[in-house]
Design a protein around this motif. Structure first.
Motif, mmCIF file in Angstrom:
data_model
loop_
_atom_site.group_PDB
_atom_site.id
_atom_site.type_symbol
_atom_site.label_atom_id
_atom_site.label_comp_id
_atom_site.label_asym_id
_atom_site.label_seq_id
_atom_site.Cartn_x
_atom_site.Cartn_y
_atom_site.Cartn_z
ATOM 1 N N ILE A 46 0.811 -1.222 0.000
ATOM 2 C CA ILE A 46 0.000 0.000 0.000
ATOM 3 C C ILE A 46 0.841 1.267 0.000
ATOM 4 C CG2 ILE A 46 -1.895 -1.177 1.174
ATOM 5 C CD1 ILE A 46 -1.108 0.261 3.728
ATOM 6 N N ALA A 47 2.144 1.145 0.270
ATOM 7 C CA ALA A 47 2.999 2.332 0.331
ATOM 8 C C ALA A 47 2.971 3.168 -0.946
ATOM 9 C CB ALA A 47 4.436 1.936 0.683
ATOM 10 N N GLY A 113 -14.819 1.189 -7.174
ATOM 11 C CA GLY A 113 -14.384 0.084 -6.333
ATOM 12 C C GLY A 113 -14.219 0.503 -4.880
ATOM 13 N N TRP A 114 -13.655 1.688 -4.643
ATOM 14 C CA TRP A 114 -13.495 2.163 -3.264
ATOM 15 C C TRP A 114 -14.841 2.431 -2.607
ATOM 16 C CZ3 TRP A 114 -9.244 5.746 -5.499
ATOM 17 C CH2 TRP A 114 -8.039 5.037 -5.557
ATOM 18 N N ILE A 115 -15.795 2.924 -3.395
ATOM 19 C CA ILE A 115 -17.142 3.128 -2.857
ATOM 20 C C ILE A 115 -17.761 1.795 -2.453
ATOM 21 C CG2 ILE A 115 -19.493 3.834 -3.456
ATOM 22 C CD1 ILE A 115 -18.290 6.040 -5.173
ATOM 23 N N GLU A 215 -4.839 -3.686 8.789
ATOM 24 C CA GLU A 215 -4.359 -4.731 7.890
ATOM 25 C C GLU A 215 -5.290 -4.917 6.705
ATOM 26 O OE1 GLU A 215 -2.142 -7.442 11.349
ATOM 27 O OE2 GLU A 215 -4.032 -8.083 10.447
ATOM 28 N N ARG A 216 -6.566 -4.705 6.920
ATOM 29 C CA ARG A 216 -7.526 -4.908 5.839
ATOM 30 C C ARG A 216 -7.515 -3.780 4.815
ATOM 31 N NH1 ARG A 216 -12.599 -8.675 6.806
ATOM 32 N NH2 ARG A 216 -11.401 -10.442 7.593
ATOM 33 N N LEU A 221 -7.881 -0.825 -0.321
ATOM 34 C CA LEU A 221 -7.239 0.167 -1.176
ATOM 35 C C LEU A 221 -6.872 -0.423 -2.529
ATOM 36 C CD1 LEU A 221 -6.170 3.061 -1.364
ATOM 37 C CD2 LEU A 221 -4.017 2.266 -0.387
ATOM 38 N N ILE A 222 -6.278 -1.624 -2.530
ATOM 39 C CA ILE A 222 -5.843 -2.262 -3.784
ATOM 40 C C ILE A 222 -6.838 -3.386 -4.108
ATOM 41 C CG2 ILE A 222 -3.783 -2.998 -5.045
ATOM 42 C CD1 ILE A 222 -2.108 -2.333 -2.644
ATOM 43 N N TRP A 223 -8.104 -3.049 -4.163
ATOM 44 C CA TRP A 223 -9.160 -4.057 -4.327
ATOM 45 C C TRP A 223 -9.081 -4.774 -5.669
ATOM 46 C CZ3 TRP A 223 -11.979 -3.255 -8.655
ATOM 47 C CH2 TRP A 223 -12.022 -1.962 -9.171
#
Length: 478
Positions: A46-47, A113-115, A215-216, A221-223
């Protein structure tokens, strides 16, 4: 770096990290070491997105930091392939930019996707509230005493509140500031309740109510990456395995604890995706792995070596994590292109249409003009104003014949369109003043002219006003 570049690189990056971590933790690894490696892997995943977002919020303060690697610009690679293969975009070229459409589409899909991930999180909280409405007080002195003993053994200063739930879901803990231990009736039967209570108290003592949502983030974020979902699954698995190992160690009865896990799994059904720390989210998928990890303890030497090797590898590849997020700003950290020649050297040349909003000369409708038009006689030579490499040639609807050159230094691009002909090919390295083609009217045009666009790499290759580029001389003598 464009969003599509970041998405593609993220899928490859998460695959590399997940594959390497899976190999390291598959055998001869303690639960503690495996959890540590998967957490490091998730952080590295995620960085780039965190850095990418930071560069958008504070671009002026981060723009001076150089990117580590020249990450590829995927939308432009796709556009080159489209032009070279003869596949023509449906929209008029004067009114839009192909890479902008790709960028907008990718952004829309990501946001959607984030929604959806946010909606799933809200649904989880709603389901949790519905389960909590089924709770009933547990005042049995034996249960209260067992919870107090488990909390003390786990190192808690204060025992959590306890409540019963009239379901056969897995036991779970909720609440950040005031943890509450939810115990289905089935989990209170027999001697196994002491082991289960200890397991849940260890969740609280280890801070899993805080770390689990963090952790989730890797899958939220990268779904779009299947490797991010694998990482989420492994984080859940090893979180429970660590609590198993700790509970077995504190209780001193490894076999008894394993039997308690088996008995509880038989009496509870899979818990829905709740925002809590739960004993079982999916017993069928994780139970045997947890039992095997619990009963077959790996050698500490082998586990330590793998952990140290994984950490050292993470340190070595950490700079690659920074590169995608900062690659967008590389244009600000490299020298600008040296403009040494005028593009058109003809006394009859003049600018006929500038960058920005205008009335289209053919459709008579207001449109955005993404470049500058220079009117000149047919066959007038077109010179390259600075050294660069030809990256695109061909024909494109609206543009006619085009040549696109990436400039040395800034890596910005100049797109020359409406050509009558060109005498360069992809891969040619040219110097300032080299002739690349002739003025024509090969696309949508009312007369001979050169349509020129300046694509700014630091702004996702969006067109900038060629007349406003410092040092760029469109017509000799002006």
């Amino acid at each position: 770096m464009t969003l599509l570049s970041l998405v593609v690189c993220s899928i490859l990056w998460t695959g590399l990290l997940a594959g390497g971590t899976e190999c390291l933790t598959r055998k001869n690894m303690t639960a503690y070491g495996a959890q540590a490696l998967w957490r490091i892997s998730a952080a590295l995943m995620i960085a780039p997105w965190i850095i990418f977002g930071a560069t958008r919020l504070w671009p002026d303060t981060i723009a001076s930091v150089p990117a580590i690697l020249p990450w590829p610009d995927v939308p432009d690679i796709i556009e080159i392939a489209i032009v070279e293969s003869g596949i023509i975009a449906a929209a008029p070229a004067e009114t839009t930019n192909h890479s902008q459409w790709i960028h907008s589409a990718i952004a829309a899909v990501l946001v959607l996707g984030w929604i959806m991930r946010g909606t799933a999180a809200v649904a989880g909280h709603v389901w949790l509230k519905s389960l909590q409405r089924q709770r009933f007080p547990l005042n049995d002195p034996a249960i209260v005493d067992a919870v107090n003993r488990a909390a003390k053994l786990a190192g808690l200063r204060q025992a959590p509140s306890i409540t019963g739930i009239d379901t056969n879901h897995s036991p779970f803990v909720s609440g950040l500031t005031k943890p509450v231990l939810h115990l289905p009736s089935a989990s209170l039967e027999g001697d196994r309740s002491n082991h289960i209570l200890l397991h849940e108290c260890i969740h609280i003592a280890r801070g899993d109510l805080v770390t689990r949502p963090l952790e989730r983030l890797v899958s939220d974020l990268i779904w779009f990456s299947p490797f991010a979902w694998l990482t989420r699954q492994r984080l859940d698995q090893w979180r429970e395995a660590v609590c198993d190992a700790e509970a077995a160690r504190l209780s001193g009865d490894r076999a008894g604890y394993a039997r308690a896990l088996l008995d509880t799994a038989r009496n509870c059904r899979p818990t829905p995706p709740l925002p809590v720390a739960t004993l079982f989210s999916n017993p069928k998928r994780t139970l045997m792995i947890r039992i095997t990890t619990l009963m077959i303890e790996p050698t500490k030497t082998s586990s330590r070596r793998r952990l140290v090797g994984g950490v050292l590898t993470a340190i070595l590849i950490a700079p690659l994590t920074i590169a995608p997020g900062l690659a967008q700003n590389t244009g600000a950290s490299v020298p600008s292109s040296a403009f040494l020649a005028a593009i058109i050297d003809d006394p009859n040349a003049r600018i006929t249409s500038s960058f920005g909003e205008r009335i289209h000369p053919i459709t008579k409708e207001p449109v955005f003009h993404s470049g500058t038009d220079i009117g000149a006689p047919f066959g007038t030579d077109i010179s390259l104003p600075a050294a660069g490499e030809v990256i695109t040639t061909g024909e494109k609807r609206g543009y006619g014949l085009i040549v696109e050159v990436e400039l040395e230094g800034s890596r910005d691009r100049l797109r020359f369109a409406q050509l009558q002909s060109y005498n360069v090919k992809v891969g040619d390295r040219l110097s300032a003043g080299d002739v690349i083609g002739e003025v024509g009217a090969s696309g949508r045009a009312t007369g001979p002219h050169l349509h020129i666009e300046y694509l700014d790499r630091s702004a996702n290759n969006r067109p900038s006003d060629p007349e406003a580029i410092e040092g760029l001389q469109l017509i000799a003598g002006e």
